[in-house]
Design a protein around this motif. Structure first.
Motif, PDB file in Angstrom:
ATOM      1  N   TRP A 128      46.099  40.323  45.215  1.00 40.90           N
ATOM      2  CA  TRP A 128      44.844  39.678  44.836  1.00 40.90           C
ATOM      3  C   TRP A 128      45.050  38.175  44.678  1.00 40.90           C
ATOM      4  O   TRP A 128      44.252  37.373  45.174  1.00 40.90           O
ATOM      5  CB  TRP A 128      44.301  40.291  43.548  1.00 40.90           C
ATOM      6  CG  TRP A 128      43.046  39.634  43.100  1.00 40.90           C
ATOM      7  CD1 TRP A 128      41.777  39.895  43.516  1.00 40.90           C
ATOM      8  CD2 TRP A 128      42.942  38.559  42.154  1.00 40.90           C
ATOM      9  NE1 TRP A 128      40.895  39.060  42.885  1.00 40.90           N
ATOM     10  CE2 TRP A 128      41.587  38.232  42.055  1.00 40.90           C
ATOM     11  CE3 TRP A 128      43.876  37.850  41.402  1.00 40.90           C
ATOM     12  CZ2 TRP A 128      41.123  37.216  41.213  1.00 40.90           C
ATOM     13  CZ3 TRP A 128      43.430  36.841  40.576  1.00 40.90           C
ATOM     14  CH2 TRP A 128      42.067  36.535  40.485  1.00 40.90           C
ATOM     15  N   THR A 148      45.434  36.547  47.978  1.00 41.93           N
ATOM     16  CA  THR A 148      44.141  36.501  48.651  1.00 41.93           C
ATOM     17  C   THR A 148      43.304  35.329  48.157  1.00 41.93           C
ATOM     18  O   THR A 148      42.679  34.624  48.958  1.00 41.93           O
ATOM     19  CB  THR A 148      43.370  37.813  48.421  1.00 41.93           C
ATOM     20  OG1 THR A 148      44.145  38.881  48.931  1.00 41.93           O
ATOM     21  CG2 THR A 148      42.020  37.795  49.101  1.00 41.93           C
ATOM     22  N   VAL A 149      43.300  35.112  46.867  1.00 43.66           N
ATOM     23  CA  VAL A 149      42.538  33.991  46.306  1.00 43.66           C
ATOM     24  C   VAL A 149      43.035  32.677  46.899  1.00 43.66           C
ATOM     25  O   VAL A 149      42.237  31.816  47.299  1.00 43.66           O
ATOM     26  CB  VAL A 149      42.633  33.990  44.763  1.00 43.66           C
ATOM     27  CG1 VAL A 149      42.077  32.706  44.178  1.00 43.66           C
ATOM     28  CG2 VAL A 149      41.891  35.197  44.196  1.00 43.66           C
ATOM     29  N   THR A 166      38.060  40.998  46.128  1.00 41.62           N
ATOM     30  CA  THR A 166      37.985  39.764  46.893  1.00 41.62           C
ATOM     31  C   THR A 166      36.786  39.751  47.809  1.00 41.62           C
ATOM     32  O   THR A 166      36.212  40.723  48.110  1.00 41.62           O
ATOM     33  CB  THR A 166      39.244  39.569  47.759  1.00 41.62           C
ATOM     34  OG1 THR A 166      39.386  40.666  48.642  1.00 41.62           O
ATOM     35  CG2 THR A 166      40.467  39.438  46.888  1.00 41.62           C
TER      36      THR A 166
END
Length: 124
Positions: free
Chosen positions: A98, A101-102, A124
């Protein structure tokens, strides 16, 4: 000044390209997450894991009341099974994926590619 026309609907090719890019971003994030928490396998393994996780998420998340909880538990179970990890390390992969991904989506936004998501990474 004439009013702006609504955007044209996306064609099949555009939707397939968006799906492929989103899956590759999700696979990259999972690959990065496994590098942080566990012994990573190859990138293709991460992309397939992202696809399987996305399918599990899509099936379970719409269930009323407990869908989100069931979906996240099932997603972690997919990571657990695919990477042969325990529950805690699998959840750690999820957190690391996560976070990756950010960062990736923010970087893509900075270069003007803001319509991409990360398929296979919850939240996401």
């Amino acid at each position: 000044m004439p009013p702006l026309a609504p955007p044209a609907p996306l064609g099949l090719e555009d939707r397939l390209l968006a799906f492929a890019v989103s899956l590759l971003v999700g696979g990259a994030a999972l690959h990065a997450g496994t590098h942080v928490v566990a012994d990573a396998r190859d990138y293709g393994h991460a992309v397939l894991t992202a696809l399987l996780g996305a399918l599990v998420w899509a099936v379970l998340e719409p269930i009323p009341l407990f869908g989100g909880l069931l979906a996240i538990a099932a997603w972690v179970a997919v990571v657990k099974r695919r990477y042969r990890l325990g529950w805690r390390r699998s959840a750690g992969v999820g957190v690391a994926a996560w976070a990756a991904t950010v960062v990736v989506l923010a970087a893509l936004e900075l270069v003007g590619i803001g319509s991409v998501s990360a398929l296979g990474v919850p939240g996401t």
